[in-house]
Design a protein around this motif. Structure first.
Motif, PDB file in Angstrom:
ATOM      1  N   LYS A 280       0.827  -1.209   0.000  1.00 37.66           N
ATOM      2  CA  LYS A 280       0.000   0.000   0.000  1.00 37.66           C
ATOM      3  C   LYS A 280       0.862   1.260   0.000  1.00 37.66           C
ATOM      4  N   ILE A 281       1.903   1.266   0.820  1.00 36.80           N
ATOM      5  CA  ILE A 281       2.764   2.445   0.905  1.00 36.80           C
ATOM      6  C   ILE A 281       3.523   2.647  -0.403  1.00 36.80           C
ATOM      7  N   ARG A 282       4.069   1.564  -0.968  1.00 35.47           N
ATOM      8  CA  ARG A 282       4.808   1.690  -2.226  1.00 35.47           C
ATOM      9  C   ARG A 282       3.892   2.186  -3.346  1.00 35.47           C
ATOM     10  N   ALA A 283       2.666   1.679  -3.385  1.00 34.96           N
ATOM     11  CA  ALA A 283       1.717   2.122  -4.421  1.00 34.96           C
ATOM     12  C   ALA A 283       1.356   3.588  -4.226  1.00 34.96           C
ATOM     13  N   TYR A 284       1.181   4.005  -2.968  1.00 37.12           N
ATOM     14  CA  TYR A 284       0.853   5.406  -2.681  1.00 37.12           C
ATOM     15  C   TYR A 284       1.978   6.340  -3.144  1.00 37.12           C
ATOM     16  N   LEU A 285       3.227   5.975  -2.870  1.00 39.77           N
ATOM     17  CA  LEU A 285       4.355   6.820  -3.264  1.00 39.77           C
ATOM     18  C   LEU A 285       4.516   6.853  -4.778  1.00 39.77           C
ATOM     19  N   ARG A 286       4.327   5.713  -5.443  1.00 45.79           N
ATOM     20  CA  ARG A 286       4.410   5.702  -6.909  1.00 45.79           C
ATOM     21  C   ARG A 286       3.313   6.561  -7.513  1.00 45.79           C
ATOM     22  N   ARG A 287       2.114   6.492  -6.939  1.00 41.20           N
ATOM     23  CA  ARG A 287       0.984   7.271  -7.462  1.00 41.20           C
ATOM     24  C   ARG A 287       1.250   8.775  -7.381  1.00 41.20           C
ATOM     25  N   ARG A 288       1.976   9.190  -6.345  1.00 42.81           N
ATOM     26  CA  ARG A 288       2.296  10.608  -6.183  1.00 42.81           C
ATOM     27  C   ARG A 288       3.602  10.993  -6.875  1.00 42.81           C
ATOM     28  N   GLY A 289       4.249  10.050  -7.520  1.00 48.07           N
ATOM     29  CA  GLY A 289       5.482  10.348  -8.219  1.00 48.07           C
ATOM     30  C   GLY A 289       6.654  10.621  -7.291  1.00 48.07           C
ATOM     31  N   ILE A 290       6.666   9.978  -6.125  1.00 52.28           N
ATOM     32  CA  ILE A 290       7.722  10.177  -5.135  1.00 52.28           C
ATOM     33  C   ILE A 290       8.643   8.964  -5.154  1.00 52.28           C
ATOM     34  N   GLY A 291       9.926   9.192  -5.388  1.00 53.30           N
ATOM     35  CA  GLY A 291      10.886   8.102  -5.300  1.00 53.30           C
ATOM     36  C   GLY A 291      11.011   7.634  -3.858  1.00 53.30           C
ATOM     37  N   HIS A 292      11.318   6.356  -3.664  1.00 48.28           N
ATOM     38  CA  HIS A 292      11.402   5.850  -2.294  1.00 48.28           C
ATOM     39  C   HIS A 292      12.480   4.779  -2.175  1.00 48.28           C
ATOM     40  N   THR A 293      13.101   4.744  -1.022  1.00 48.33           N
ATOM     41  CA  THR A 293      14.102   3.744  -0.682  1.00 48.33           C
ATOM     42  C   THR A 293      13.683   3.093   0.625  1.00 48.33           C
ATOM     43  N   ILE A 294      13.064   1.921   0.517  1.00 45.26           N
ATOM     44  CA  ILE A 294      12.550   1.187   1.671  1.00 45.26           C
ATOM     45  C   ILE A 294      12.962  -0.278   1.517  1.00 45.26           C
ATOM     46  N   PRO A 295      13.736  -0.830   2.426  1.00 48.05           N
ATOM     47  CA  PRO A 295      14.157  -2.228   2.291  1.00 48.05           C
ATOM     48  C   PRO A 295      12.993  -3.187   2.526  1.00 48.05           C
ATOM     49  N   GLU A 296      13.052  -4.322   1.882  1.00 46.54           N
ATOM     50  CA  GLU A 296      12.051  -5.366   2.078  1.00 46.54           C
ATOM     51  C   GLU A 296      12.314  -6.119   3.375  1.00 46.54           C
ATOM     52  N   ARG A 297      11.235  -6.599   4.000  1.00 42.44           N
ATOM     53  CA  ARG A 297      11.393  -7.474   5.156  1.00 42.44           C
ATOM     54  C   ARG A 297      11.764  -8.873   4.680  1.00 42.44           C
ATOM     55  N   SER A 298      12.370  -9.653   5.555  1.00 41.98           N
ATOM     56  CA  SER A 298      12.829 -10.992   5.182  1.00 41.98           C
ATOM     57  C   SER A 298      11.662 -11.889   4.786  1.00 41.98           C
ATOM     58  N   ASP A 299      10.508 -11.763   5.463  1.00 45.74           N
ATOM     59  CA  ASP A 299       9.362 -12.604   5.105  1.00 45.74           C
ATOM     60  C   ASP A 299       8.819 -12.241   3.729  1.00 45.74           C
ATOM     61  N   GLN A 300       8.905 -10.958   3.350  1.00 48.11           N
ATOM     62  CA  GLN A 300       8.452 -10.549   2.025  1.00 48.11           C
ATOM     63  C   GLN A 300       9.383 -11.086   0.942  1.00 48.11           C
TER      64      GLN A 300
END
Length: 281
Positions: free
Chosen positions: A196-216
């Motif tokens: 949800k957060i990644r989709a929200y940032l992409r929708r607003r055209g904001i680049g993001h650097t967020i590491p994935e969790r191990s379970d993901q």
């Protein structure tokens, strides 16, 4: 000028934003009152223990509550941010995180109203093993100065508040036009790694650097090709995430922020706003 008081330059920058009263008896000097408020927040003493050189503690508290409710402190913070942005002094790489604040026993017991769901969220207090706590969700720019924040109870998950924190970024433009509300890049830890957060940032055209969790990562690999590609991750940018931790360290030098003594969310929001303002000054 005494310790924890405004300099002449700082006072000149803030004075235009204080409301002017033209009716009734002359009120106490605004600069003395504002110095008293800043001194109280920096030291964390009770209102009754503020030194007499700042005037009546009742006047300080009344003025603090009035300016907290009418948005005076928020206007000051936005004005200082706008000046910095006009100089090109704001780094729009934004780091997001949260910190827990222990609530003193005096912070409990504020009057609540409304429905049962509204009462549960009143005054941004949550109960956990450690007792009553509040959480400050903060977005700061690349130099470690706060841009926006919101308050919740200490038991609220970080990722649920990212949209609200980013929505609070509102830096006016001195030359006119719409205020700036969108950062160039958002850096956050694994607690914010959700679709949800990644989709929200992409929708607003904001680049993001967020590491994935191990379970993901494990779930994506189990699905093979259907799991899709891993999200882009810039390790060099992620090293700059610690600016938000350093920002929290500086904010918590204000003792009335490091331990919450205020019963209402309005008052504690004003405390955090003033601490943010002093970092910008």
């Amino acid at each position: 000028m005494r310790r924890h008081e405004l300099t002449d330059e700082e006072w000149d920058r803030l004075r235009p934003f204080l409301p002017v009263s033209r009716l009734g008896r002359p009120r106490e000097d605004d600069r003395r009152v504002l110095n008293g408020i800043v001194w109280k927040i920096r030291t964390g003493v009770a209102w009754r223990d503020v030194p007499p050189r700042y005037g009546s503690w009742q006047s300080l508290y009344t003025r603090f509550r009035r300016w907290a409710k009418d948005g005076t402190f928020t206007a000051m913070l936005q004005a200082v941010q706008a000046e910095a942005d006009a100089r090109g002094d704001v780094d729009w790489l934004v780091a997001v995180d949260s910190t827990i604040v222990r609530a003193h026993q005096h912070a409990a017991g504020a009057r609540k109203g409304g429905s049962a769901s509204a009462r549960k969220e009143d005054h941004a207090l949550g109960r956990s093993r450690g007792g009553l706590t509040s959480k400050i969700h903060l977005a700061c720019e690349g130099a470690g100065r706060p841009l926006a924040f919101c308050l919740t109870g200490g038991n609220v998950n970080d990722c649920t508040q990212l949209e609200q924190v980013l929505a609070g970024i509102r830096v006016p433009r001195l030359a006119g036009g719409r205020p700036r509300t969108r950062p160039d890049q958002v850096v956050a830890d694994k607690g914010y790694s959700t679709r949800k957060i990644r989709a929200y940032l992409r929708r607003r055209g904001i680049g993001h650097t967020i590491p994935e969790r191990s379970d993901q990562i494990a779930a994506r690999k189990r699905r093979g090709r259907r799991g899709g590609r891993p999200p882009r991750f810039d390790r060099a940018l992620y090293r700059r995430r610690n600016v938000v931790e350093r920002c929290f360290n500086r904010l918590k030098q204000f003792r009335a922020l490091a331990t919450r003594y205020d019963k209402t969310a309005t008052s504690y929001t004003a405390v955090v706003t003033i601490a943010c303002l002093m970092l910008w000054l």
